[in-house]
Design an enzyme around this catalytic site. Structure first.
Site, mmCIF file in Angstrom:
data_model
loop_
_atom_site.group_PDB
_atom_site.id
_atom_site.type_symbol
_atom_site.label_atom_id
_atom_site.label_comp_id
_atom_site.label_asym_id
_atom_site.label_seq_id
_atom_site.Cartn_x
_atom_site.Cartn_y
_atom_site.Cartn_z
ATOM 1 N N GLN A 153 1.146 -1.107 -0.303
ATOM 2 C CA GLN A 153 0.073 0.078 -0.129
ATOM 3 C C GLN A 153 0.623 1.438 0.394
ATOM 4 O O GLN A 153 0.566 2.328 -0.652
ATOM 5 C CB GLN A 153 -0.993 -0.341 1.358
ATOM 6 N N CYS A 159 -5.199 1.039 3.652
ATOM 7 C CA CYS A 159 -5.257 -0.542 4.050
ATOM 8 C C CYS A 159 -6.505 -1.425 3.498
ATOM 9 O O CYS A 159 -6.601 -2.853 3.353
ATOM 10 C CB CYS A 159 -4.634 -0.582 5.597
ATOM 11 N N HIS A 296 -5.828 -1.573 11.304
ATOM 12 C CA HIS A 296 -5.494 -1.649 10.323
ATOM 13 C C HIS A 296 -6.416 -2.565 9.423
ATOM 14 O O HIS A 296 -6.857 -3.650 10.538
ATOM 15 C CB HIS A 296 -4.152 -2.611 10.349
ATOM 16 N N ASN A 318 -1.056 -9.100 4.774
ATOM 17 C CA ASN A 318 -0.252 -7.940 5.081
ATOM 18 C C ASN A 318 0.170 -7.186 3.912
ATOM 19 O O ASN A 318 -0.553 -7.456 2.615
ATOM 20 C CB ASN A 318 0.641 -7.231 6.094
#
Ligand SMILES: *[C@@H]1O[C@H](CO)[C@@H](O)[C@H](O)[C@H]1NC(C)=O
Length: 356
Positions: A153, A159, A296, A318
């Site tokens: 990102q 996110c 997140h 992630n």
């Protein structure tokens, strides 16, 4: 402030080592990015910093900034080494965030705006009646061809878009057999009802947008720009849109429910990822410390057990690139006594639905 004498000594060392950067570039980094000898003297620390700068292609505007970053780097290294001595289930490493204070890191790389009003809808949970004894011992959607390459990102609080897209790519691959990377940028530009682009958002709002807008285009057709644009502006080409039927929430604070859903498809989850341990996570089964202030959005893509150590974990994808963690993933401990789950992972999970 460091004393002038100290600064002078330091700048001398830095200048010398600037010449040596090319030599440093080819040296091997261990998994944590430093060795014990690197901590033994100021010269070795400077050398390590130069190697790290070369590896991550960092450049600073001024010598003063470089000195400041060196102080931050040393402080982070101290923390990383301390934790690596104390903790055995996971380890921290000198990753690309090593020149950021925890506050700088928090400000740049997260992006979940957890709205308190999100829950309370009467949407159903389709995996409710799955029997616990029917659940496989482990699931890894990466191995089943339902997870695309890890993405990054960058410095944008997007996110939520990456979490959403990972879950949509997953269900689309499961239902159609076609694994295609889809566009986060389209969500950033177009999913503005409740979401705020690089200033944060929420996966459920994004699912809702995709279900009502006719679908999401491919990553290739609508590539990532790391900044907000007008809807449609960033679109490079036409591609068939990937649709979803809707989305459902996993009952909150119910890890068994999360596992039931996860056995069937990748799931968007929210966690607290702003901690310094999380910032430098490099491998192993992470078991905190972290709170449950969700900040997140990520995607759960499987679960399993570390047989040797008896740790059960959830595999989390992630969006900080493949250099962070275990090739971009983190294994987060499950089966903690806390209903919210580690870092709040059980609090706000949801997934898209797609009819055949
Ligand atoms: C897979 O889906 C994408 C996006 O809808 C499409 O562009 C592509 O042609 C599909 N590939 C196959 C093999 O069907």
């Amino acid at each position: 402030m460091a004393s002038p004498r100290h600064l002078l000594k330091l700048s001398g060392a830095l200048l010398l080592l600037c010449v040596g950067v090319c030599v440093a570039r080819n040296s091997d980094f261990s998994i944590v990015g430093y060795s014990e000898e690197d901590l033994s003297s100021i010269d070795r620390l400077v050398e390590l910093f130069e190697k790290w700068l070369a590896k991550h292609q960092k450049a600073y505007a001024s010598f003063e900034e470089k000195l400041h970053k060196f102080e931050v780097f040393k402080d982070n290294l101290k923390h990383i080494d301390k934790i690596n001595r104390e903790v055995t289930s996971y380890w921290l490493g000198l990753n690309e965030f090593a020149d950021l204070t925890n506050d700088e890191f928090k400000a740049a790389y997260l992006g979940l705006n957890a709205a308190p009003a999100r829950r309370g809808s009467s949407r159903s949970f389709r995996y409710e009646d799955v029997s616990a004894s029917d659940l496989p011992k482990s699931v890894d959607w990466r191995k089943k061809g339902a997870v695309t390459e890890v993405k990054n990102q960058g410095q944008c609080g997007s996110c939520w878009a990456f979490s959403t897209v990972a879950a949509v790519e997953g269900i689309n691959a499961i239902v159609t057999g076609n694994l295609t990377a889809l566009s986060e940028q389209e969500l950033i530009d177009c999913s503005v009802d409740g979401n705020s682009g690089c200033n944060g958002g929420l996966m459920d709002y994004a699912f809702s947008y995709i279900a009502s807008s006719g679908g999401l285009h491919t990553e290739e057709a609508y590539p990532y720009l790391m900044e907000e644009g007008s809807c449609g502006d960033g679109k490079k080409a036409e591609s068939e849109a990937v649709t979803i039927s809707g989305f459902e929430d996993v009952p909150a604070n119910d890890e068994q429910a999360l596992i039931k859903a996860l056995a069937h498809q990748p799931v968007s989850v929210a966690i607290e990822a702003s901690g310094r341990h999380f910032q430098f996570y490099s491998g192993g089964v992470f078991d905190g410390p972290c709170g449950a202030q969700l900040d997140h959005g990520v995607a759960a893509v499987g679960y399993g057990s570390d047989k040797g150590k008896g740790h059960d974990y959830i595999i989390v994808r992630n969006s900080w690139g493949a250099e962070w963690g275990e090739k971009g993933y983190i294994r987060m401990k499950r089966g903690t006594s806390n209903g919210e789950g580690l870092c709040g992972i059980n609090k706000m999970a949801s997934y898209p639905t797609k009819d055949k």
